[in-house]
Enzyme design. Sequence first.
Site, PDB file in Angstrom:
ATOM      1  N   CYS A  35       0.754  -1.243  -0.042  1.00  0.00           N
ATOM      2  CA  CYS A  35      -0.099   0.016   0.101  1.00  0.00           C
ATOM      3  C   CYS A  35       0.858   1.285   0.005  1.00  0.00           C
ATOM      4  O   CYS A  35       0.350   2.303   0.451  1.00  0.00           O
ATOM      5  CB  CYS A  35      -0.866  -0.126   1.047  1.00  0.00           C
ATOM      6  SG  CYS A  35      -0.322   0.620   2.778  1.00  0.00           S
ATOM      7  N   ASP A  37       3.512   2.245   1.893  1.00  0.00           N
ATOM      8  CA  ASP A  37       4.037   2.880   3.057  1.00  0.00           C
ATOM      9  C   ASP A  37       4.960   1.994   3.827  1.00  0.00           C
ATOM     10  O   ASP A  37       4.535   1.004   3.881  1.00  0.00           O
ATOM     11  CB  ASP A  37       2.918   3.292   4.125  1.00  0.00           C
ATOM     12  CG  ASP A  37       1.955   4.226   3.342  1.00  0.00           C
ATOM     13  OD1 ASP A  37       2.310   5.251   2.587  1.00  0.00           O
ATOM     14  OD2 ASP A  37       0.685   3.985   3.730  1.00  0.00           O
ATOM     15  N   CYS A  62       3.322   8.302   1.184  1.00  0.00           N
ATOM     16  CA  CYS A  62       2.588   9.713   0.688  1.00  0.00           C
ATOM     17  C   CYS A  62       2.922  10.751   1.701  1.00  0.00           C
ATOM     18  O   CYS A  62       3.571  10.493   2.812  1.00  0.00           O
ATOM     19  CB  CYS A  62       1.204   9.175   0.520  1.00  0.00           C
ATOM     20  SG  CYS A  62       0.381   8.760   1.951  1.00  0.00           S
ATOM     21  N   CYS A 106      -2.000   5.813   7.732  1.00  0.00           N
ATOM     22  CA  CYS A 106      -0.818   6.164   8.016  1.00  0.00           C
ATOM     23  C   CYS A 106      -0.480   6.413   9.463  1.00  0.00           C
ATOM     24  O   CYS A 106       0.569   6.362   9.729  1.00  0.00           O
ATOM     25  CB  CYS A 106      -0.732   7.462   7.120  1.00  0.00           C
ATOM     26  SG  CYS A 106      -0.890   7.249   5.442  1.00  0.00           S
TER      27      CYS A 106
END
Lengths: 296, 407
Positions: A35, A37, A62, A106
Amino acid sequence: MWDYSETVKEHFYNPRNAGALPDANAIGEVGSISCGDALRLMLKVDPGNETITDASFQTFGCGSAIASSSALTEIIKGKTLDQALEVSNQDIADFLGGLPPEKMHCSVMGREALQSAVANYRGEVWSDDHEEGALICKCFAVDAVMIEETIRANNLCSVEQVTNYTKAGGGCSSCHEGIEEILAKVLAERGESFTAAPPPEKKVPGKLTTLERIRKIEQVIEKARPNLQRDHGDIELVDVDGKTIYVSMKGACSGCQMEAVTLGGVQAQMIEALGEIVKVIPVKATAKLAPNSLPA
Amino acid sequence: MSIPNLTPIYLDNNATTRCAPEAVTAMLPYFTEQFGNPSSMHSFGAKVGHAVKAARTSLQKLLGAEFDSEIIYTAGGTEADNTAILSALKANPERKEIITTTVEHHAVLHLCDQLEKEGYTIHKLKVDGKGRLDLNEYAKLLSDKVALVSVMWANNETGTFFPVVKMAEMANAAGVLFHTDAVQAVGKIPLKLKDTAIDMLSLSGHKLHGPKGIGALYLRRGARFRPLLRGGGQERGRRAGTENVPAIIGMGVAAQLALEHMEMENTYVRALRDKLQAGILAAVPHAFVTGNPDDRLPNTLNVAFEYVEGEAILMLLNKQGIAASSGSACTSGSLEPSHVMRAMGIPYTAAHGTIRFSLSHENTEAEMDRVIAAVPSIIAQLRKLSPYWGENGPVTDPEKAFAPTYA
C-alpha cells in the site's frame, strides 16, 4: 487531490526529525509496501529513566505518511516509553488536525512503528496483529478484513448488523453493495446464503401523536449512542420544535470532523422512523434553551 | 532573488484536456436560442438535427469510418465500453467468454469482473515487462465460445500501443466480434477504421479537447448490436435518450481540430515529450520509463522513480504549479499500486513512484525546461527521507537492508 489539513501539509513540506539517527538504541520498522508505506522509527532512550531523548524517522510513503511520521516524533520526544505507548493513532491524527479516512492507516503505521521500536529496546519481538484490507466504508474508514473478521466472529448475517458492530455502512450507505458481497462470501463458508432483509415497511406519515413522536425520536437517539460511545463520544436529545430536533454532541463527538456525517446519519434515521422530513441541529447543551433563543 | 514562476503547467492530458475555446463558442448557442429537440418536426428541431449530423460527420472523418451512421453518441467512454461489451453478450447468448487484457481501463476491467461473478469466463491476456501482449496466447483463446474481444488501442498510463488492427483481423477470421477502447488513441494518431476489421471502438470527448459527459461508440455497419438503453428512437434506436446536443456540437468541433492538429501531435508534441524524457532521465538516477518506449502515444511519458512514493512527488510538483498523475496506491485511495504497473511486473518500490506526464499541443518547450529543472530536487528531497536510500544512492541490497514488519 486529498483534502489535507494545513498541519499535514506543513509537516509534509517541512518534516521534523527526518533522517537517520546514528546512535539510536531503539529501532522500529513497519510498513506495507503494497500500500505504498514503510517507516523506520529511530529512538534514543535514556536507560536510566527510559525517557525518549531523541527521535527520528525515515519514511517511504505518501504525504500523510511522511506527515504522520513527523508528528509522531514530535509527540513522543521527552516522553517515557510507557507514556509514549499510550499515544494512539487517533492522537497522531488529531495532532495533524485530522486525516482523510483513506489515510488513517498512515497514523496506524506510526503507532505500530512506536510499538515495534519499544519492543526492540526491551529485547522483545513485536508481531503485528493488524491486517489491512481494501477500504470499504469511507465514512468511518473500515476495511474489508475488519468487516470479514467481525462477521465471522459474531455470526452476522445482515448489513444492519455489520453496521452495528463495525459502524461500516452507517454513513452514506454507498458501500452496502461491498458489505453484502463480503457477507455473501462469509455466509457461503458456513454453508448459508445471503438474502437481503425485506425492505422496511412504509411509514404512514402524520399518524403519530406527539408522545409517539417524541418516543420515536428518543429511540433513534438511544440506538445511535452505543456506536458513538465506542469512540468516546455521545449524543443527547435537547429539544424538539416542530420539524427541528435539537441535539447535543458530547465528548469526542463534539467538534469531531465526522460530526456532520454522524448528524446526517441520525437525521436520516429520524426521517425513516418518523416518516416525515425533519432537521437535526446540534446545539450546546449547557446553554439553557429558551424557546426564542433557539437558532432559527 | 527572483520570484519563482508559478504559472501552472498542465501535464495530465490523459486524465482530461482543456475544452478548446472554439468548441465552447460553438456550443453556447445550443443552450439558448438553438434549444430544440432534434427529434422534433418543427424548425427548432430541424436546425439542431442538422448540427448534430454535421458533428457526426466530423467524428466519422477523424475515425476514418466509412459511414456517418456508424457513430453512436454516448455519455462518454465508459458508457461506450459498457455498451459494446454488454451488446456482444446479448447478441450472442450462447457465447459465454470474453477475451481482454490485464491492463485495460477500469471501464472494461471492472465490468468484466462483475460479469465473471455472474458466470461468464473472462480471459485476461497478460503483458510482459514492457506492457506487450503475446499474440500466440491470444490466438489459442479465440473460439466460437468467445462473444467478444475487448483490447485497448493505447494504454492510458504508459501510452503503450496494442496491435489492435492485427488482433481484430484474427478475431474476424475466427468469427469473433472485436471492440477496442481507443479513448487515448483517438485524436492522437491517424485512424482509418474502414480499412480495419474492428467492429466497435469507444472514444471520449474530453480526452481530445472536447467537453466532458460526451463520447461515442463506433459500430461497424452490419456488426450485430443490442442497445444498452432502450426508449425513444434516438441514434437509430441504438441509444435512447434525448441527445446531449451542446456536448455533441462541442465534441464535433474538437474532432475537427484534432484532425487539424494530428501532424502536430506526432512532431511537435512528440519532440516535447522526448525532450522531457531525456532531461529527466539524465538528471535523476534510478529512474526508468515504463511501458514500451518504442511503440507508444506521442504525448505520454511514464517514469518510475525508485524508492520514493508517487503522491509525495505529486504534492511537491503541485507546489511548483506542475500537474501530473501517479500510479501509486495512495493517489487512488486503494491499497494497491496501479494494476498496469503490477501487470508489467514493476517492483513495488518503483511502482509506487510512477509518475505520468501526459502532454498536449498546448504545452511549450519552456514548460518542459521548468519541469526538467524541478523534478531532480523533488526526487532527491524525498529520497533523503526514504529508508531505502543512503547518502548518495540506494542502500546496499535495499530489500534486505530495510525489511519492515508488514502490516
